[in-house]
Design a protein around this motif. Structure first.
Motif, PDB file in Angstrom:
ATOM      1  N   ALA A 306       0.831  -1.209   0.000  1.00 54.55           N
ATOM      2  CA  ALA A 306       0.000   0.000   0.000  1.00 54.55           C
ATOM      3  C   ALA A 306       0.863   1.256   0.000  1.00 54.55           C
ATOM      4  CB  ALA A 306      -0.924   0.002   1.215  1.00 54.55           C
ATOM      5  N   ILE A 307       2.000   1.202   0.690  1.00 52.80           N
ATOM      6  CA  ILE A 307       2.897   2.365   0.744  1.00 52.80           C
ATOM      7  C   ILE A 307       3.656   2.507  -0.564  1.00 52.80           C
ATOM      8  CG2 ILE A 307       4.905   3.335   1.952  1.00 52.80           C
ATOM      9  CD1 ILE A 307       3.711   1.820   4.469  1.00 52.80           C
ATOM     10  N   THR A 308       4.046   1.388  -1.150  1.00 51.35           N
ATOM     11  CA  THR A 308       4.700   1.442  -2.468  1.00 51.35           C
ATOM     12  C   THR A 308       3.756   2.043  -3.504  1.00 51.35           C
ATOM     13  OG1 THR A 308       6.056  -0.499  -1.951  1.00 51.35           O
ATOM     14  CG2 THR A 308       5.775   0.056  -4.281  1.00 51.35           C
ATOM     15  N   LYS A 309       2.479   1.689  -3.429  1.00 49.49           N
ATOM     16  CA  LYS A 309       1.483   2.247  -4.356  1.00 49.49           C
ATOM     17  C   LYS A 309       1.390   3.754  -4.199  1.00 49.49           C
ATOM     18  CE  LYS A 309      -3.432   1.728  -5.557  1.00 49.49           C
ATOM     19  NZ  LYS A 309      -4.693   1.021  -5.210  1.00 49.49           N
ATOM     20  N   ALA A 310       1.342   4.223  -2.959  1.00 47.96           N
ATOM     21  CA  ALA A 310       1.281   5.664  -2.708  1.00 47.96           C
ATOM     22  C   ALA A 310       2.556   6.358  -3.182  1.00 47.96           C
ATOM     23  CB  ALA A 310       1.061   5.916  -1.216  1.00 47.96           C
ATOM     24  N   LYS A 311       3.680   5.773  -2.881  1.00 49.84           N
ATOM     25  CA  LYS A 311       4.973   6.358  -3.263  1.00 49.84           C
ATOM     26  C   LYS A 311       5.104   6.460  -4.778  1.00 49.84           C
ATOM     27  CE  LYS A 311       8.551   3.740  -2.832  1.00 49.84           C
ATOM     28  NZ  LYS A 311       9.608   2.920  -2.200  1.00 49.84           N
ATOM     29  N   ASP A 312       4.740   5.403  -5.498  1.00 44.92           N
ATOM     30  CA  ASP A 312       4.862   5.402  -6.964  1.00 44.92           C
ATOM     31  C   ASP A 312       3.949   6.454  -7.588  1.00 44.92           C
ATOM     32  OD1 ASP A 312       6.687   3.384  -6.702  1.00 44.92           O
ATOM     33  OD2 ASP A 312       5.325   1.777  -7.354  1.00 44.92           O
ATOM     34  N   ALA A 313       2.726   6.551  -7.086  1.00 41.76           N
ATOM     35  CA  ALA A 313       1.794   7.546  -7.632  1.00 41.76           C
ATOM     36  C   ALA A 313       2.291   8.958  -7.357  1.00 41.76           C
ATOM     37  CB  ALA A 313       0.406   7.348  -7.029  1.00 41.76           C
ATOM     38  N   TYR A 314       2.794   9.180  -6.157  1.00 35.89           N
ATOM     39  CA  TYR A 314       3.278  10.513  -5.772  1.00 35.89           C
ATOM     40  C   TYR A 314       4.488  10.918  -6.608  1.00 35.89           C
ATOM     41  CZ  TYR A 314       5.429  14.205  -2.986  1.00 35.89           C
ATOM     42  OH  TYR A 314       6.006  15.381  -2.578  1.00 35.89           O
ATOM     43  N   ASP A 363     -15.963  -0.076  11.112  1.00 33.23           N
ATOM     44  CA  ASP A 363     -14.972  -0.551  12.078  1.00 33.23           C
ATOM     45  C   ASP A 363     -14.003  -1.507  11.385  1.00 33.23           C
ATOM     46  OD1 ASP A 363     -16.442  -2.847  11.722  1.00 33.23           O
ATOM     47  OD2 ASP A 363     -17.005  -3.095  13.819  1.00 33.23           O
ATOM     48  N   ASN A 364     -12.884  -1.785  12.041  1.00 35.85           N
ATOM     49  CA  ASN A 364     -11.863  -2.692  11.520  1.00 35.85           C
ATOM     50  C   ASN A 364     -11.401  -2.298  10.111  1.00 35.85           C
ATOM     51  OD1 ASN A 364     -10.160  -4.913  12.018  1.00 35.85           O
ATOM     52  ND2 ASN A 364     -11.448  -6.253  10.782  1.00 35.85           N
ATOM     53  N   LEU A 365     -11.228  -0.989   9.896  1.00 32.99           N
ATOM     54  CA  LEU A 365     -10.761  -0.507   8.593  1.00 32.99           C
ATOM     55  C   LEU A 365      -9.251  -0.688   8.516  1.00 32.99           C
ATOM     56  CD1 LEU A 365     -11.863   2.844   6.902  1.00 32.99           C
ATOM     57  CD2 LEU A 365      -9.632   1.805   6.541  1.00 32.99           C
ATOM     58  N   ASP A 366      -8.814  -1.575   7.661  1.00 35.00           N
ATOM     59  CA  ASP A 366      -7.392  -1.902   7.495  1.00 35.00           C
ATOM     60  C   ASP A 366      -6.857  -1.193   6.253  1.00 35.00           C
ATOM     61  OD1 ASP A 366      -4.881  -3.011   7.213  1.00 35.00           O
ATOM     62  OD2 ASP A 366      -5.538  -5.066   7.581  1.00 35.00           O
ATOM     63  N   THR A 367      -5.848  -0.362   6.435  1.00 32.59           N
ATOM     64  CA  THR A 367      -5.279   0.397   5.317  1.00 32.59           C
ATOM     65  C   THR A 367      -4.024  -0.243   4.734  1.00 32.59           C
ATOM     66  OG1 THR A 367      -3.988   1.767   6.843  1.00 32.59           O
ATOM     67  CG2 THR A 367      -6.181   2.573   6.217  1.00 32.59           C
ATOM     68  N   GLY A 368      -3.753  -1.467   5.110  1.00 28.38           N
ATOM     69  CA  GLY A 368      -2.589  -2.149   4.560  1.00 28.38           C
ATOM     70  C   GLY A 368      -1.261  -1.612   5.066  1.00 28.38           C
ATOM     71  N   GLY A 369      -1.285  -1.009   6.249  1.00 31.33           N
ATOM     72  CA  GLY A 369      -0.045  -0.492   6.837  1.00 31.33           C
ATOM     73  C   GLY A 369       0.142   1.000   6.705  1.00 31.33           C
ATOM     74  N   LEU A 370      -0.700   1.666   5.927  1.00 35.67           N
ATOM     75  CA  LEU A 370      -0.611   3.128   5.843  1.00 35.67           C
ATOM     76  C   LEU A 370      -0.760   3.733   7.241  1.00 35.67           C
ATOM     77  CD1 LEU A 370      -2.964   3.665   2.764  1.00 35.67           C
ATOM     78  CD2 LEU A 370      -0.475   3.909   2.740  1.00 35.67           C
ATOM     79  N   ILE A 371      -1.699   3.182   8.010  1.00 40.48           N
ATOM     80  CA  ILE A 371      -1.908   3.535   9.413  1.00 40.48           C
ATOM     81  C   ILE A 371      -1.545   2.307  10.243  1.00 40.48           C
ATOM     82  CG2 ILE A 371      -3.588   4.277  11.145  1.00 40.48           C
ATOM     83  CD1 ILE A 371      -2.838   6.429   9.067  1.00 40.48           C
ATOM     84  N   SER A 372      -0.984   2.534  11.426  1.00 43.37           N
ATOM     85  CA  SER A 372      -0.340   1.471  12.196  1.00 43.37           C
ATOM     86  C   SER A 372      -1.265   0.316  12.573  1.00 43.37           C
ATOM     87  CB  SER A 372       0.288   2.052  13.460  1.00 43.37           C
ATOM     88  OG  SER A 372      -0.647   2.812  14.193  1.00 43.37           O
ATOM     89  N   GLY A 373      -2.544   0.576  12.741  1.00 44.72           N
ATOM     90  CA  GLY A 373      -3.451  -0.509  13.097  1.00 44.72           C
ATOM     91  C   GLY A 373      -4.815  -0.326  12.472  1.00 44.72           C
ATOM     92  N   PRO A 374      -5.643  -1.367  12.479  1.00 45.31           N
ATOM     93  CA  PRO A 374      -7.025  -1.238  11.993  1.00 45.31           C
ATOM     94  C   PRO A 374      -7.766  -0.170  12.794  1.00 45.31           C
ATOM     95  CG  PRO A 374      -6.449  -3.545  12.325  1.00 45.31           C
ATOM     96  CD  PRO A 374      -5.349  -2.743  12.938  1.00 45.31           C
ATOM     97  N   MET A 375      -8.680   0.546  12.134  1.00 50.51           N
ATOM     98  CA  MET A 375      -9.366   1.668  12.776  1.00 50.51           C
ATOM     99  C   MET A 375     -10.852   1.390  12.952  1.00 50.51           C
ATOM    100  SD  MET A 375      -7.480   4.934  10.977  1.00 50.51           S
ATOM    101  CE  MET A 375      -7.523   4.224   9.331  1.00 50.51           C
ATOM    102  N   ASP A 376     -11.370   1.865  14.080  1.00 49.97           N
ATOM    103  CA  ASP A 376     -12.777   1.697  14.438  1.00 49.97           C
ATOM    104  C   ASP A 376     -13.367   3.084  14.683  1.00 49.97           C
ATOM    105  OD1 ASP A 376     -15.245   1.214  15.583  1.00 49.97           O
ATOM    106  OD2 ASP A 376     -14.521  -0.290  17.002  1.00 49.97           O
ATOM    107  N   PHE A 377     -14.363   3.464  13.886  1.00 51.52           N
ATOM    108  CA  PHE A 377     -14.976   4.791  13.993  1.00 51.52           C
ATOM    109  C   PHE A 377     -16.396   4.715  14.572  1.00 51.52           C
ATOM    110  CE2 PHE A 377     -11.891   5.190  10.500  1.00 51.52           C
ATOM    111  CZ  PHE A 377     -11.145   6.276  10.954  1.00 51.52           C
ATOM    112  N   THR A 378     -16.748   3.590  15.156  1.00 46.99           N
ATOM    113  CA  THR A 378     -18.134   3.409  15.584  1.00 46.99           C
ATOM    114  C   THR A 378     -18.442   4.078  16.925  1.00 46.99           C
ATOM    115  OG1 THR A 378     -17.613   1.281  16.639  1.00 46.99           O
ATOM    116  CG2 THR A 378     -18.347   1.226  14.339  1.00 46.99           C
TER     117      THR A 378
END
Length: 422
Positions: A306-314, A363-378
């Motif tokens: 996920a970070i490689t994808k962001a880096k390549d696009a940027y 909840d349990n939103l996984d960004t593939g490592g962009l953010i350190s852990g899964p996120m819960d907004f509930t």
């Protein structure tokens, strides 16, 4: 009743019906809605496009970070639009520079708000505090490029990752395990006035209390750039470590002055303190030797798809740009927005309130490592995650920053009840 009077009455009635119909379908202002392609739509939404606002800092204390954040978001949506956008609509970003000035931000928001469905970026704790009553009135979902715990209680605010207090709590724990900080020691804390600095200070004080430490506080303004007085005060107090919740310029000054006065202690701080541009200054070697940064956003050097994808696009879109963690933050915030808009679309409700409702169902939103852990907004009032990455300055790493560990969540952070419970 005369024929003339009946005709006039009929005309008035017809006009009233037209005006009522127009009022009902209006999509301007804060709350009107209409049907667009089978989906309820509010301001900034048509059957072909979703318009989002970006209120950032391109000329103030966080200009370097703001530029990278914004470029990361522009690169994300360029790629996403090429792949079909979201909800069969392309996403357009309208960028405004508030220069880290709350008064200017209020004026800019007034002009921008009627044209956007949500804010893809709202940079700065003081900016958000100034706008909060209006954001809540407008049901304006706002993705913060800031992590203040004081704003978690607002339903319209989305914070991507751990808040400043949790960064500090995890950071102090890590310094104890890895940098020789121990119970009974003294921590020097230099921090901005306002929600940003106070958020970091809250975490430092909580961690210190749990470990029998003292805290020596030095509050500054965002416009203060010479840390000579503050570092001298910390040396006189005999601090064993320095925690910073400031900007990159203040970090550079603090590190340089500490070196000159012989205050050779670990330096650490919240995510926004660091910019890789500092490695090209005289304090670059000092930062590589003595700095650790704590935040939920990954660095560009982390080896994840996920970070490689962001880096390549940027790098493709901004070949002269500076790869850094702020780009990843912008990309991650855009990914969250994409997920929220997708959920709102599934609910067939792209009104502002519909977008806010969609956020709080995720909840349990996984960004593939962009953010350190899964996120819960509930759960409103709670951070989306309590985990952070631990990084250091490194001129040889992509983006000038290398991750040493993470996701990292200390026992103290895990048990932390939040600012109101501390």
């Amino acid at each position: 009743m005369s024929r003339r009077r009946c005709t006039a009455l009929a005309a008035c009635l017809a006009l009233a019906l037209v005006l009522a119909a127009c009022g009902k379908s209006s999509s301007g202002g804060g709350g009107g809605s209409s049907e667009q392609g089978g989906v309820k739509a509010g301001p900034g939404v048509t059957d072909k496009q979703i318009t989002l606002g970006v209120m950032t800092d391109l000329s103030g204390v966080f200009a370097a970070l703001g530029a990278a954040l914004t470029q990361g978001q522009q690169a994300y949506w360029k790629q996403q639009n090429a792949n079909g956008g979201v909800c069969n609509r392309k996403v357009k970003l309208i960028v405004r520079d508030h220069g880290y000035d709350p008064q200017k931000a209020v004026t800019l928001y007034r002009d921008l708000s009627s044209n956007v469905a949500a804010l893809q970026q709202l940079l700065g704790s003081p900016i958000t505090a100034a706008l909060l009553p209006t954001l809540e009135r407008d049901s304006m979902y706002s993705s913060l490029a800031a992590w203040p715990p004081s704003l978690l209680k607002s339903k319209v605010i989305e914070i991507t990752g751990a808040t400043y207090d949790l960064e500090a709590i995890n950071g102090i724990d890590w310094l104890m395990k890895n940098k020789g900080l121990k119970k009974g020691d003294t921590i020097g804390d230099i921090y901005f006035e306002g929600d940003y600095g106070e958020g970091g200070l809250t975490g430092v004080k909580y961690a210190a209390k749990q470990n029998g430490m003292k805290v020596v506080q030095q509050k500054i303004k965002a416009t203060d750039t010479d840390m000579s007085g503050q570092i001298s005060a910390l040396k006189r107090a005999g601090v064993d470590a320095i925690w910073l919740t400031v900007g990159p310029k203040q970090l550079a000054s603090a590190a340089g002055v500490a070196k000159s006065v012989g205050l050779n202690v670990p330096i650490a701080g919240n995510g926004p303190i660091y910019s890789p541009l500092l490695l090209k200054t005289a304090v670059g070697p000092l930062l590589e030797k003595n700095l650790n940064v704590f935040g939920s956003t990954a660095t560009m050097s982390l080896d994840k798809p996920a970070i490689t994808k962001a880096k390549d696009a940027y790098t493709q879109d901004y070949p002269k740009g500076i790869p850094q963690a702020s780009v990843v933050a912008g990309w991650a915030e855009s990914e969250v927005m994409n997920q929220v808009l997708t959920k709102a679309c599934d609910n067939k409700d792209l009104t502002r309130q519909g977008i806010v409702n969609a956020l709080h169902s995720i909840d349990n939103l996984d960004t593939g490592g962009l953010i350190s852990g899964p996120m819960d907004f509930t759960e409103v009032g709670q951070p989306s995650t309590k985990t952070v990455y631990v990084s250091e300055a490194d001129k040889n790493a992509v983006g000038g920053q290398k991750i040493l560990g993470g996701p990292y969540e200390s026992a103290t952070a895990k048990a932390y009840p939040g600012p109101s419970g501390s």
